[in-house]
Design a protein around this motif. Structure first.
Motif, PDB file in Angstrom:
ATOM      1  N   TYR A  90       0.826  -1.206   0.000  1.00 13.80           N
ATOM      2  CA  TYR A  90       0.000   0.000   0.000  1.00 13.80           C
ATOM      3  C   TYR A  90       0.863   1.261   0.000  1.00 13.80           C
ATOM      4  O   TYR A  90       0.624   2.185  -0.779  1.00 13.80           O
ATOM      5  CB  TYR A  90      -0.923  -0.013   1.214  1.00 13.80           C
ATOM      6  CG  TYR A  90      -1.836   1.185   1.295  1.00 13.80           C
ATOM      7  CD1 TYR A  90      -2.864   1.353   0.379  1.00 13.80           C
ATOM      8  CD2 TYR A  90      -1.641   2.162   2.259  1.00 13.80           C
ATOM      9  CE1 TYR A  90      -3.702   2.456   0.435  1.00 13.80           C
ATOM     10  CE2 TYR A  90      -2.465   3.269   2.334  1.00 13.80           C
ATOM     11  CZ  TYR A  90      -3.494   3.411   1.421  1.00 13.80           C
ATOM     12  OH  TYR A  90      -4.304   4.517   1.477  1.00 13.80           O
ATOM     13  N   VAL A  91       1.889   1.282   0.835  1.00 15.83           N
ATOM     14  CA  VAL A  91       2.784   2.446   0.882  1.00 15.83           C
ATOM     15  C   VAL A  91       3.523   2.602  -0.445  1.00 15.83           C
ATOM     16  O   VAL A  91       3.698   3.719  -0.941  1.00 15.83           O
ATOM     17  CB  VAL A  91       3.781   2.315   2.057  1.00 15.83           C
ATOM     18  CG1 VAL A  91       4.887   3.358   1.983  1.00 15.83           C
ATOM     19  CG2 VAL A  91       3.042   2.430   3.382  1.00 15.83           C
ATOM     20  N   GLY A  92       3.917   1.501  -1.056  1.00  9.48           N
ATOM     21  CA  GLY A  92       4.584   1.560  -2.358  1.00  9.48           C
ATOM     22  C   GLY A  92       3.694   2.127  -3.442  1.00  9.48           C
ATOM     23  O   GLY A  92       4.143   2.921  -4.276  1.00  9.48           O
TER      24      GLY A  92
ATOM     25  N   LYS B 213       2.197   6.575  -6.993  1.00  8.55           N
ATOM     26  CA  LYS B 213       1.113   7.423  -7.493  1.00  8.55           C
ATOM     27  C   LYS B 213       1.457   8.901  -7.329  1.00  8.55           C
ATOM     28  O   LYS B 213       1.289   9.703  -8.251  1.00  8.55           O
ATOM     29  CB  LYS B 213      -0.191   7.100  -6.760  1.00  8.55           C
ATOM     30  CG  LYS B 213      -1.391   7.843  -7.306  1.00  8.55           C
ATOM     31  CD  LYS B 213      -2.660   7.386  -6.618  1.00  8.55           C
ATOM     32  CE  LYS B 213      -2.826   8.194  -5.347  1.00  8.55           C
ATOM     33  NZ  LYS B 213      -4.134   8.025  -4.716  1.00  8.55           N
ATOM     34  N   ASN B 214       1.983   9.247  -6.151  1.00 11.88           N
ATOM     35  CA  ASN B 214       2.360  10.642  -5.909  1.00 11.88           C
ATOM     36  C   ASN B 214       3.536  11.077  -6.781  1.00 11.88           C
ATOM     37  O   ASN B 214       3.589  12.210  -7.248  1.00 11.88           O
ATOM     38  CB  ASN B 214       2.687  10.856  -4.433  1.00 11.88           C
ATOM     39  CG  ASN B 214       1.459  10.781  -3.562  1.00 11.88           C
ATOM     40  OD1 ASN B 214       0.350  11.038  -4.014  1.00 11.88           O
ATOM     41  ND2 ASN B 214       1.649  10.413  -2.315  1.00 11.88           N
ATOM     42  N   PHE B 215       4.480  10.177  -7.009  1.00 11.76           N
ATOM     43  CA  PHE B 215       5.620  10.521  -7.854  1.00 11.76           C
ATOM     44  C   PHE B 215       5.194  10.680  -9.310  1.00 11.76           C
ATOM     45  O   PHE B 215       5.689  11.574 -10.006  1.00 11.76           O
ATOM     46  CB  PHE B 215       6.714   9.454  -7.722  1.00 11.76           C
ATOM     47  CG  PHE B 215       8.015   9.857  -8.345  1.00 11.76           C
ATOM     48  CD1 PHE B 215       8.768  10.887  -7.810  1.00 11.76           C
ATOM     49  CD2 PHE B 215       8.486   9.209  -9.470  1.00 11.76           C
ATOM     50  CE1 PHE B 215       9.965  11.262  -8.381  1.00 11.76           C
ATOM     51  CE2 PHE B 215       9.678   9.581 -10.054  1.00 11.76           C
ATOM     52  CZ  PHE B 215      10.424  10.611  -9.505  1.00 11.76           C
ATOM     53  N   ALA B 216       4.270   9.850  -9.770  1.00  9.63           N
ATOM     54  CA  ALA B 216       3.765   9.988 -11.136  1.00  9.63           C
ATOM     55  C   ALA B 216       3.020  11.311 -11.296  1.00  9.63           C
ATOM     56  O   ALA B 216       3.149  11.983 -12.328  1.00  9.63           O
ATOM     57  CB  ALA B 216       2.860   8.818 -11.485  1.00  9.63           C
TER      58      ALA B 216
ATOM     59  N   LEU C 183       5.612  14.065 -11.604  1.00  5.63           N
ATOM     60  CA  LEU C 183       6.228  14.093 -12.930  1.00  5.63           C
ATOM     61  C   LEU C 183       5.287  14.712 -13.960  1.00  5.63           C
ATOM     62  O   LEU C 183       5.728  15.472 -14.832  1.00  5.63           O
ATOM     63  CB  LEU C 183       6.618  12.674 -13.363  1.00  5.63           C
ATOM     64  CG  LEU C 183       7.775  12.034 -12.601  1.00  5.63           C
ATOM     65  CD1 LEU C 183       7.977  10.610 -13.080  1.00  5.63           C
ATOM     66  CD2 LEU C 183       9.043  12.832 -12.744  1.00  5.63           C
ATOM     67  N   GLU C 184       4.010  14.404 -13.869  1.00  7.02           N
ATOM     68  CA  GLU C 184       3.050  15.008 -14.798  1.00  7.02           C
ATOM     69  C   GLU C 184       2.893  16.495 -14.540  1.00  7.02           C
ATOM     70  O   GLU C 184       2.752  17.280 -15.475  1.00  7.02           O
ATOM     71  CB  GLU C 184       1.695  14.322 -14.660  1.00  7.02           C
ATOM     72  CG  GLU C 184       1.627  12.970 -15.317  1.00  7.02           C
ATOM     73  CD  GLU C 184       0.234  12.386 -15.249  1.00  7.02           C
ATOM     74  OE1 GLU C 184      -0.740  13.162 -15.269  1.00  7.02           O
ATOM     75  OE2 GLU C 184       0.127  11.150 -15.184  1.00  7.02           O
ATOM     76  N   GLU C 185       2.935  16.904 -13.288  1.00  6.00           N
ATOM     77  CA  GLU C 185       2.776  18.315 -12.944  1.00  6.00           C
ATOM     78  C   GLU C 185       3.906  19.165 -13.513  1.00  6.00           C
ATOM     79  O   GLU C 185       3.694  20.293 -13.955  1.00  6.00           O
ATOM     80  CB  GLU C 185       2.741  18.451 -11.413  1.00  6.00           C
ATOM     81  CG  GLU C 185       2.577  19.866 -10.909  1.00  6.00           C
ATOM     82  CD  GLU C 185       2.586  19.906  -9.396  1.00  6.00           C
ATOM     83  OE1 GLU C 185       3.108  20.894  -8.850  1.00  6.00           O
ATOM     84  OE2 GLU C 185       2.088  18.949  -8.765  1.00  6.00           O
ATOM     85  N   HIS C 186       5.111  18.620 -13.520  1.00  8.06           N
ATOM     86  CA  HIS C 186       6.271  19.355 -14.030  1.00  8.06           C
ATOM     87  C   HIS C 186       6.556  19.039 -15.488  1.00  8.06           C
ATOM     88  O   HIS C 186       7.628  19.382 -16.002  1.00  8.06           O
ATOM     89  CB  HIS C 186       7.502  19.054 -13.172  1.00  8.06           C
ATOM     90  CG  HIS C 186       7.386  19.585 -11.773  1.00  8.06           C
ATOM     91  ND1 HIS C 186       7.454  20.920 -11.481  1.00  8.06           N
ATOM     92  CD2 HIS C 186       7.183  18.959 -10.591  1.00  8.06           C
ATOM     93  CE1 HIS C 186       7.313  21.106 -10.183  1.00  8.06           C
ATOM     94  NE2 HIS C 186       7.139  19.910  -9.614  1.00  8.06           N
ATOM     95  N   ASP C 187       5.633  18.385 -16.167  1.00  9.11           N
ATOM     96  CA  ASP C 187       5.750  18.030 -17.583  1.00  9.11           C
ATOM     97  C   ASP C 187       7.018  17.255 -17.905  1.00  9.11           C
ATOM     98  O   ASP C 187       7.605  17.403 -18.982  1.00  9.11           O
ATOM     99  CB  ASP C 187       5.666  19.278 -18.474  1.00  9.11           C
ATOM    100  CG  ASP C 187       4.296  19.912 -18.444  1.00  9.11           C
ATOM    101  OD1 ASP C 187       3.314  19.157 -18.267  1.00  9.11           O
ATOM    102  OD2 ASP C 187       4.197  21.152 -18.574  1.00  9.11           O
ATOM    103  N   ILE C 188       7.458  16.453 -16.969  1.00  8.43           N
ATOM    104  CA  ILE C 188       8.610  15.585 -17.209  1.00  8.43           C
ATOM    105  C   ILE C 188       8.144  14.329 -17.929  1.00  8.43           C
ATOM    106  O   ILE C 188       8.769  13.852 -18.855  1.00  8.43           O
ATOM    107  CB  ILE C 188       9.315  15.246 -15.882  1.00  8.43           C
ATOM    108  CG1 ILE C 188       9.864  16.527 -15.261  1.00  8.43           C
ATOM    109  CG2 ILE C 188      10.427  14.235 -16.096  1.00  8.43           C
ATOM    110  CD1 ILE C 188      10.409  16.365 -13.867  1.00  8.43           C
ATOM    111  N   PHE C 189       7.018  13.801 -17.489  1.00 15.39           N
ATOM    112  CA  PHE C 189       6.439  12.629 -18.132  1.00 15.39           C
ATOM    113  C   PHE C 189       4.943  12.843 -18.216  1.00 15.39           C
ATOM    114  O   PHE C 189       4.256  12.955 -17.220  1.00 15.39           O
ATOM    115  CB  PHE C 189       6.725  11.359 -17.330  1.00 15.39           C
ATOM    116  CG  PHE C 189       6.037  10.147 -17.883  1.00 15.39           C
ATOM    117  CD1 PHE C 189       6.505   9.543 -19.027  1.00 15.39           C
ATOM    118  CD2 PHE C 189       4.915   9.630 -17.268  1.00 15.39           C
ATOM    119  CE1 PHE C 189       5.867   8.433 -19.547  1.00 15.39           C
ATOM    120  CE2 PHE C 189       4.276   8.521 -17.777  1.00 15.39           C
ATOM    121  CZ  PHE C 189       4.756   7.927 -18.920  1.00 15.39           C
TER     122      PHE C 189
END
Length: 66
Positions: free
Chosen positions: A38-40, A45-48, A51-57
């Protein structure tokens, strides 16, 4: 000479009692695996989202209607 030393070691070595077996039930395994899983998923999810917020991925929608 060497063979007699080996046989002496084998014959005089202490005999230990059988090791105890720890019963690992399905409940114990789930109690360990479930929180880390669950923690993983929360971390990924938060890291993805980061990345989307900063237009990296940014995943592209490549549905061509095939």
């Amino acid at each position: 000479m060497f063979l007699s030393a080996v046989w002496t070691l084998i014959l005089t070595a202490p005999i230990h009692c059988r090791a105890s077996i720890t019963a690992f039930g399905l409940v114990r395994i789930l109690m360990v695996v479930a929180p880390f899983l669950y923690v993983g998923t929360l971390i990924s999810k938060n890291f993805a989202a980061l990345l989307e917020e900063h237009d990296i991925f940014v995943p592209e929608d490549d549905d061509d209607g095939d």
